[in-house]
Design an enzyme around this catalytic site. Sequence first.
Site: not given
Ligand code: BGC
Length: 581
Positions: A296, A520
């Site tokens: 991102d 998410d």
């Molecule tokens: C989160 C992370 C997480 C990743 C995988 C991201 O949206 O911010 O903390 O490790 O997703 O689930």
Amino acid sequence: MSRTTPASSRRTALLSACTVLVAAAGMAAVLPTGAQAASLGCSVNYQTNDWGSGFTATVTVSNAGTSAIDGWALTYDYSGNQQLSSGWNGAWSQSGRTVTVKNLDWNRTIAPGGSVSPGGQFTYSGTNTAPTAFAVNGTACTGPGAPSPTGSPSPSPTTTPPPSGGKADNPFAGAKLYVNPEWKAKAAAEPGGSAVANTSTSVWLDRIAAINGVDGGMGVRAHLDEALRQAGGQPLAINFVIYDLPGRDCSALASNGELGPTELDRYKSQFIDPIATIFADPKYASLRITTVVEIDSLPNLVTNSGGRPTATPACDTMKANGNYVNGVGYALSKFGPISNVYNYIDVGHHGWLGWDDNFGATADLLAQAAQASGSKLEYVTGFISNTANYGALKEPYYSIDDSVNGTSVRQSKWVDWNRYVDELSYAQAFRSRLVTAGFSPGIGMVIDTSRNGWGGAARPSGPAAKTSVDAYVNGSRTDRRIHLGNWCNQAGAGLGERPKAAPEPGIDAYLWVKPPGESDGASSAIPNNEGKGFDRMCDPTYTGNVRNGNSMSGALGNAPLAGHWFSAQFQELLKNADPAL
Ligand code: BGC
């Protein structure tokens, strides 16, 4: 993560008076060093990415002699029905079974020790046996150390020998894929979850504490030790998402992180350096360690800063202070020189960068970042699209070239002038644009297919009637999101293609990067010590903003913090899996 913005392998052949070697089939045939060192001649390295009915071949020709080769024509023969479709880095032609590749103006000279790497794409049926003899300017390349043309059989096209003296072109080819035991346990504990619990998912390093393991969980060494065990002496690829940039997730709030916008030094010394030290431990040299570097971030600098309607103050700050570019460059500069580490950088997804004003600008910024902080373009093995997003891999029932009563589908509300309708076409096009930006023609793409399956009851079974462009697109599209810009815990989504190496031309792998079942973002504010904020795109009652055409968010309710286990979402993904389980 992965926000949108609205409309608006390989290596070489040679020589003058030469000879030398090789042959090899398969994904990565690497010549013995001794052959390269032969004083007479040339060496050839032939590598393919094969998907069963077609393949790409890269033929690297190295000048192992002492004088320059000025003008070259490489020739070789296939033994089957391989048929040339297109080629690059050379003028490719085929007559019968004989393939000829001539230099272009810009690569006509091969200096001593230098090489050229023309590549071609082919179709075939039956067996794809690699050629066993090559010639340059009519002189055979058959030198010391070369396997005899009639000698030992070529490796199977689906097997990649472990890298010897160089990196594999496609680290996933011929490799087992690591199963994260922590994700596996959560998946297996879900009703129906055992159907997918043995699937490879990526390991996210989303904070400094993740290096040693959060709350007693597995850290980087624990995962690599487990990876060695799973490998059992065979090639195995393990993918880590490197995700802790200063000022992380500048256009949204759900995945804000622990480091403030100015904490680049801490990012380098407390996050990247320790990870690089572990990756470089000789104990792990037999593993293929792949990284996804900072999703991102760079796309956000393009689409969400600089006076655009989608700009955020946080992205303007990160653009101005250079810490995304320098952080990504630093990570690449540390991981790139490690001989068994392969870097992939994020290219968003088609619903984010598929518009003309985002696409090329992002490719150029990626090239800039890949040369920042001591990094080099060659430290990048490839790129990844759709990380943690929901874009359909292939839209089977309509295409970007369709029109309805003379009106292009690009004018539909859903497509909204985007150039792509799915991730495969987007990733392949982005690959070409990245080569134009300066990256090696050998780069490969990865697509995160963890949650872009779009099966289940709502999936269309064929194209809709062409009554209007909107009716046609909306009735035909398998991606059932309310708006292409929606990204948080999408209702109706399903598990996508299972992880697989070299599935399509230019694609190194489909991977499950975002572990299915991990949220998410929270659907309401939840106090936490992870730096995570509350983004209303994760709230099912939210009516949207300029980034999603002021549409409903389409998010599932009752979601926990980003990264935390979200059982209801996992169940939804199982139910709507495509291919079905
Ligand atoms: C989160 C992370 C997480 C990743 C995988 C991201 O949206 O911010 O903390 O490790 O997703 O689930």
